[in-house]
Design an enzyme around this catalytic site. Structure first.
Site, PDB file in Angstrom:
ATOM      1  CG  HIS A  90      -2.190  -0.739   1.004  1.00 39.84           C
ATOM      2  ND1 HIS A  90      -2.813  -1.447   2.000  1.00 39.84           N
ATOM      3  CD2 HIS A  90      -2.943  -0.904  -0.098  1.00 39.84           C
ATOM      4  CE1 HIS A  90      -3.909  -2.012   1.523  1.00 39.84           C
ATOM      5  NE2 HIS A  90      -4.008  -1.702   0.241  1.00 39.84           N
ATOM      6  CG  ASP A 101      -0.741   3.271   4.256  1.00 41.52           C
ATOM      7  OD1 ASP A 101      -0.842   2.409   3.367  1.00 41.52           O
ATOM      8  OD2 ASP A 101      -1.197   3.090   5.411  1.00 41.52           O
ATOM      9  CG  HIS A 102       2.475   0.341   4.693  1.00 43.73           C
ATOM     10  ND1 HIS A 102       2.813   0.017   5.982  1.00 43.73           N
ATOM     11  CD2 HIS A 102       1.156   0.672   4.724  1.00 43.73           C
ATOM     12  CE1 HIS A 102       1.746   0.135   6.756  1.00 43.73           C
ATOM     13  NE2 HIS A 102       0.724   0.534   6.027  1.00 43.73           N
ATOM     14  CG  ASP A 142      -3.411  -1.908  11.598  1.00 48.52           C
ATOM     15  OD1 ASP A 142      -3.723  -0.715  11.779  1.00 48.52           O
ATOM     16  OD2 ASP A 142      -3.915  -2.612  10.689  1.00 48.52           O
ATOM     17  CB  SER A 201     -12.254  -2.413   7.300  1.00 46.39           C
ATOM     18  OG  SER A 201     -10.964  -2.072   7.745  1.00 46.39           O
ATOM     19  N   GLY A 202      -9.850  -3.589   5.683  1.00 51.52           N
ATOM     20  CA  GLY A 202      -8.706  -4.498   5.678  1.00 51.52           C
ATOM     21  C   GLY A 202      -7.988  -4.526   7.016  1.00 51.52           C
ATOM     22  CG  HIS A 203      -6.798  -1.524   8.677  1.00 53.09           C
ATOM     23  ND1 HIS A 203      -5.434  -1.466   8.801  1.00 53.09           N
ATOM     24  CD2 HIS A 203      -7.100  -0.844   7.543  1.00 53.09           C
ATOM     25  CE1 HIS A 203      -4.931  -0.770   7.793  1.00 53.09           C
ATOM     26  NE2 HIS A 203      -5.922  -0.379   7.015  1.00 53.09           N
ATOM     27  CG  ASP A 263       4.814  20.560  -7.252  1.00 56.05           C
ATOM     28  OD1 ASP A 263       3.833  19.869  -7.565  1.00 56.05           O
ATOM     29  OD2 ASP A 263       4.954  21.740  -7.584  1.00 56.05           O
TER      30      ASP A 263
HETATM   31 ZN   LIG Z   1      -1.361   1.122   6.171  1.00 59.31          ZN
HETATM   32 ZN   LIG Z   2      -2.378  -1.495   4.091  1.00 57.61          ZN
END
Ligand SMILES: [Zn+2]
Ligand SMILES: [Zn+2]
Length: 555
Positions: free
Chosen positions: A73, A75-76, A193, A366-368, A443
């Site tokens: 992902h 964010d990782h 998490d 959700s994945g969490h 940017d």
């Molecule tokens: Zn994440």
């Molecule tokens: Zn993730």
């Protein structure tokens, strides 16, 4: 027990959404877990992505041995190109994660110089004084791992992102046994998490979405558009399977959707039987009830394929009365306005729109992990120290409270935020100071154009390239553009050149003319279109990158 101090330093992702990155240090060796980005909030005009400040790693550049990725992902992994351009160290990740990484590095011309190592769940590897054990977990993406990091002081467990899905669509099971084994042997610290700590119970399995999709496919008698995150391989797989079952051809629209479907097919996660996949250009020649379009843009991003289709401005994705549009994703906080605006446009096209509205069966899961799954893992691992990660502060706080209430399973809870140094030694654990952390705004893919924070960014932009403000007056009632757009500039030298402003005005006029009334009524969309067109024009003409901030005046 060996003498020495183990430092764990979260460089992002604790107390904020995104930018997950954590340094683990023993003496002169550092490994970095994840290198995530954060998508900029809309206030950050002119900024494309936000990545963590790397001061700590750069100050210790000779000590950094590797970056280890838990999953693919953004964010990782999103900050990787920027990180590798500053610090070219080996990168470890699973097959699917690395496939995404390769695409990303290729785009930035960094692939050739990158040192990528494939890891496999269950197969240990050594980096410096650390032995790492990737443990298979389930999540909304495939090929995700948690990491057991064996340090001279004991094992620390980093869950990565996870939920405990007993029936994942790829049948690759969550390795609960590995967590339990570590729990038996003793774990120094568990980093877990926190995303869904506010949710009671269990997060439903990916398979729960199948019920909803079945309902939708059975009922839809015209074109069916399905939008999900392009990284949601489980969801794409499901949509393709259902399309085959219901005799629909599949078209993929949107660059990211194509890329991840291709990777997923290459690696055997989805199967596209011959003849199922069609080119988007073929859509108009097929009967509406025979097609299913997978389209990117669930978050109402102004230039995404779905946003453009919603305002009837996409070459291939034409949404007609009676068509069905499914938004199979979460509404990310902060994006509500853009998403609901897009949904409004879709309703105006007289489409049936199905989005996450709390009804069941769910159109998205959700994945969490929810509370019961979080507790399950804590129970299995029984860590001496528990540290909530991956969440905004209230989520970390509640996760800490949840763990603290499990007296039998947790020694003590340590609360940390990005930048805190967590120090472990034979005497225990504590916070031992802080390192510099923060957000770096970047940017438009240009790795050179990086600045420390928004203020500096603005200043630098202003001092070097100046600022360009196109001002457009739109009549609120008629939606018509009143008068010729004004362009105000400051510190932008090229503006004094002959005819430049006239040409720039022409660009804005052209953008406006080529936009529908609906687009003009959607200020988010029209501003972004003007910004992009002007940026392209100015870049070509002057090789400058001024800050461009379209202003709409309602008259
Ligand atoms: Zn994440
Ligand atoms: Zn993730």
């Amino acid at each position: 027990m060996p003498k020495g101090k183990l430092h764990v330093v979260p460089l992002g992702g604790l107390g904020e959404f995104g930018m997950n990155c954590m340094a683990v240090r023993w003496g002169d060796d550092i490994i970095v877990v994840d290198a995530g980005l954060m998508f900029p909030e809309s206030e950050l005009l002119g900024v494309d992505i936000v990545v963590p400040d790397l001061s700590y790693l750069l100050e210790n550049r000779r000590r950094v041995r590797a970056i280890v990725l838990t999953h693919g992902h953004e964010d990782h992994i999103g900050a990787l190109p920027w990180m590798l351009s500053e610090l070219n160290v080996p990168v470890y990740g699973t097959e699917f994660t690395l496939a995404l990484v390769e695409n990303k590095l290729e785009e930035h011309g960094l692939l050739d110089s990158a040192d990528l190592h494939e890891i496999r769940p269950g197969v240990r590897f050594k980096v410096g004084p650390f032995t790492l054990h990737p443990i298979q977990v389930t999540h909304s993406l495939v090929d995700c791992v948690a990491l057991a990091i064996h340090t001279p002081l004991g094992v620390i467990l980093h869950t990565g992102d996870f939920k405990v899905d007993p029936t994942p669509t790829d049948n690759r099971l969550f390795d609960l046994h590995a967590f339990a084994e570590y729990g038996k042997d003793g774990v120094l610290a568990l980093f877990q998490d926190s995303t869904n700590v506010e949710r009671k119970g269990y997060t439903p399995s990916e398979r729960a979405v199948r019920l909803k999709f079945d309902e939708v496919f059975a009922r839809c008698d015209r074109r069916l558009f399905i939008s999900c995150f392009s990284s949601s391989v489980h969801r794409i797989k499901l949509a393709v399977e259902m399309a085959c079952e219901y005799g629909r051809k599949v078209a993929l629209i949107g660059r990211s959707m194509n890329e991840s479907a291709e990777i997923a097919e290459d690696l055997g996660y989805i199967e596209l039987p011959d003849g199922v996949l069609i080119h988007p250009g073929e859509l108009k020649s097929l009967p509406p009830e025979k097609v299913c379009v997978l389209i990117s843009g669930t978050q109402g991003e102004p230039m995404s394929a779905l946003s453009r289709a919603a305002v009837d401005n996409h070459k291939h994705a034409k949404i007609e009365p009676g068509d069905t549009v499914v938004l199979s994703s979460r509404i990310i906080p902060g994006n509500e306005k853009a998403i609901y605006r897009m949904i409004d446009h879709l309703f105006r096209r007289e489409a049936h729109v199905i989005y996450e509205d709390g009804s069941s069966p769910p159109v998205h899961v959700s994945g969490h992990a929810s509370q019961e799954e979080l507790k399950l893992i804590i129970n299995l691992v029984k860590p001496r120290y528990f540290i909530p990660i991956h969440g905004e502060y209230r989520q970390l706080k509640r996760h800490g409270e949840l763990a603290a209430s499990m007296h039998g399973a947790v020694g003590s809870v340590l609360m940390a935020q990005s930048g805190d140094i967590l120090e472990f030694d034979e005497l225990g654990a504590r916070k031992a100071g802080q390192v510099t952390v923060g957000r770096v705004c970047i940017d438009s893919g240009s790795m050179g154009d990086v600045v420390e924070d928004l203020v500096i960014k603005d200043r630098r932009h202003l001092s070097e390239d100046g600022i360009v403000l196109p001002i457009i007056a739109i009549n609120k009632l008629s939606g018509k553009v009143e008068a010729v757009p004004e362009i105000v500039t400051r510190g932008f030298a090229a503006a004094t050149e002959n005819g430049f402003l006239d040409q720039a005005r022409g660009v804005v006029m052209k953008t406006l003319e080529e936009s529908s009334a609906e687009e003009k009524g959607d200020y988010g969309v029209i501003k972004e279109k003007i910004r992009q067109d002007l940026k392209r024009f100015i870049g070509k003409q002057t090789q400058r990158r001024p800050l461009i901030m379209p202003v709409i005046l309602e008259v």
